[in-house]
Write a protein that holds these residues in place. Structure first.
Motif, PDB file in Angstrom:
ATOM      1  N   TRP A  21       0.836  -1.204   0.000  1.00  0.00           N
ATOM      2  CA  TRP A  21       0.000   0.000   0.000  1.00  0.00           C
ATOM      3  C   TRP A  21       0.867   1.248   0.000  1.00  0.00           C
ATOM      4  O   TRP A  21       0.575   2.219  -0.698  1.00  0.00           O
ATOM      5  CB  TRP A  21      -0.909  -0.033   1.227  1.00  0.00           C
ATOM      6  CG  TRP A  21      -1.792   1.158   1.364  1.00  0.00           C
ATOM      7  CD1 TRP A  21      -2.992   1.349   0.762  1.00  0.00           C
ATOM      8  CD2 TRP A  21      -1.541   2.333   2.145  1.00  0.00           C
ATOM      9  NE1 TRP A  21      -3.490   2.567   1.121  1.00  0.00           N
ATOM     10  CE2 TRP A  21      -2.642   3.197   1.963  1.00  0.00           C
ATOM     11  CE3 TRP A  21      -0.493   2.742   2.972  1.00  0.00           C
ATOM     12  CZ2 TRP A  21      -2.712   4.436   2.588  1.00  0.00           C
ATOM     13  CZ3 TRP A  21      -0.568   3.968   3.590  1.00  0.00           C
ATOM     14  CH2 TRP A  21      -1.670   4.802   3.399  1.00  0.00           C
ATOM     15  N   VAL A  24       2.234   1.809  -3.474  1.00  0.00           N
ATOM     16  CA  VAL A  24       1.245   2.341  -4.415  1.00  0.00           C
ATOM     17  C   VAL A  24       0.957   3.801  -4.110  1.00  0.00           C
ATOM     18  O   VAL A  24       0.879   4.635  -5.012  1.00  0.00           O
ATOM     19  CB  VAL A  24      -0.040   1.484  -4.337  1.00  0.00           C
ATOM     20  CG1 VAL A  24      -1.153   2.134  -5.151  1.00  0.00           C
ATOM     21  CG2 VAL A  24       0.238   0.095  -4.850  1.00  0.00           C
ATOM     22  N   ARG A  25       0.797   4.139  -2.837  1.00  0.00           N
ATOM     23  CA  ARG A  25       0.380   5.491  -2.471  1.00  0.00           C
ATOM     24  C   ARG A  25       1.500   6.517  -2.583  1.00  0.00           C
ATOM     25  O   ARG A  25       1.269   7.686  -2.806  1.00  0.00           O
ATOM     26  CB  ARG A  25      -0.165   5.475  -1.032  1.00  0.00           C
ATOM     27  CG  ARG A  25      -1.538   4.906  -0.914  1.00  0.00           C
ATOM     28  CD  ARG A  25      -2.571   5.786  -1.607  1.00  0.00           C
ATOM     29  NE  ARG A  25      -2.599   7.119  -1.026  1.00  0.00           N
ATOM     30  CZ  ARG A  25      -3.319   7.456   0.042  1.00  0.00           C
ATOM     31  NH1 ARG A  25      -4.067   6.543   0.599  1.00  0.00           N
ATOM     32  NH2 ARG A  25      -3.294   8.675   0.525  1.00  0.00           N
ATOM     33  N   ARG A  32       8.308   5.226  -1.968  1.00  0.00           N
ATOM     34  CA  ARG A  32       8.093   3.971  -2.699  1.00  0.00           C
ATOM     35  C   ARG A  32       9.307   3.050  -2.568  1.00  0.00           C
ATOM     36  O   ARG A  32       9.179   1.823  -2.451  1.00  0.00           O
ATOM     37  CB  ARG A  32       7.821   4.266  -4.178  1.00  0.00           C
ATOM     38  CG  ARG A  32       6.549   5.041  -4.405  1.00  0.00           C
ATOM     39  CD  ARG A  32       6.359   5.308  -5.893  1.00  0.00           C
ATOM     40  NE  ARG A  32       5.638   6.551  -6.112  1.00  0.00           N
ATOM     41  CZ  ARG A  32       4.325   6.653  -6.114  1.00  0.00           C
ATOM     42  NH1 ARG A  32       3.607   5.591  -5.921  1.00  0.00           N
ATOM     43  NH2 ARG A  32       3.736   7.803  -6.309  1.00  0.00           N
TER      44      ARG A  32
END
Lengths: 109, 151
Positions: A21, A24-25, A32
């Motif tokens: 998560w 992705v965010r 990342r």
């Protein structure tokens, strides 16, 4: 014993999903990279847990390779992450398209 | 998994406890990834399971296998991870500093501020440091001015 393995597997699954998560965010490339690092570490732990659960040692070389090469992707991305010139310090978002290392950049890293 | 020998059962349970410990460390890193505000704080949380979590799982594997061959194979896992994990964390920390993805008011010591001023990068955090240095001297190459803290 098997109960403990099931508990460890469930915890590792939650950790992997949460790390994914974060990948992705974002919001920034550094976030990342950190998320993918945690994901790869969790994967290494899953490989070890699976060997304990099934009682074989065939995937120990996989753990060796993961431990030796986990830094390559991290270093490659972190090496070229920079902010575009002239933006404010508080803005953290940057993308691969804006990564333009110059000579000063090489000296900094 | 309960063996006829009492030691085997105890070692298996110890291996399971170590596995859960490594998994909890990984979960702590994931929770830190979600709840911490900036990249450098998240890096602090993320580097915890890279060494200790892996050591716990490798110990669990060694306790469950109970053979010298497995221990011989597992030793390079720990050694390589201890060699490479600090390098990756160092590089990510430098990148996080360079992108300004942290709260500068929480820093106790900013050892990179002088280097940033040396390199003449006014866009980077720390460039407002009141150190009196010539900034932006294009004739001076940057890499030769780097202090040994680079390593």
């Amino acid at each position: 014993m098997s109960v403990l393995i099931i508990i460890a597997s469930a915890i590792l699954s939650v950790a992997a999903i949460v790390a994914l998560w974060r990948v992705v965010r974002g919001p920034s490339t550094v976030d990342r990279v950190i998320g993918s690092d945690v994901l790869l570490t969790t994967l290494t732990l899953v490989v070890g847990t699976e060997m304990v659960a099934t009682g074989h040692t065939r995937t120990i070389p996989l753990m060796v390779v993961l431990a030796a090469t986990a830094l390559l992707g991290t270093v490659a991305v972190a090496r070229f992450v920079t902010r575009p010139e002239g933006t404010a310090t508080s803005t953290a978002a940057t993308g691969p398209a804006s990564a333009q290392p110059d000579d000063t950049e090489k000296g900094m890293s | 998994m309960v063996d006829a020998e009492p030691w085997a059962s105890i070692l298996d349970i110890a291996a399971g406890v170590l596995l859960v410990g490594g998994a909890i460390l990984s979960l702590a890193a994931a929770v830190g990834l979600v709840r911490f505000p900036d990249a450098l704080s998240r890096l602090h949380a993320a580097t915890k399971p890279q060494i200790l979590g892996l050591v716990l799982v490798v110990l669990a594997l060694a306790l469950s296998q109970r053979s010298w061959a497995a221990l011989l194979l597992l030793t390079p896992v720990i050694v390589l991870q201890m060699l490479t994990a600090p390098i990756a964390a160092h590089m990510v920390g430098r990148a996080g500093y360079r992108t300004g993805d942290f709260d500068a008011s929480t820093l106790v010591v900013d050892e990179l501020a002088a280097d940033v001023a040396d390199a003449g990068r006014s866009d980077l955090p720390g460039s407002s440091d009141p150190i009196d240095r010539p900034v932006g001297d294009a004739a001076r190459p940057g890499p030769s001015e780097e202090p040994p803290a680079e390593a």
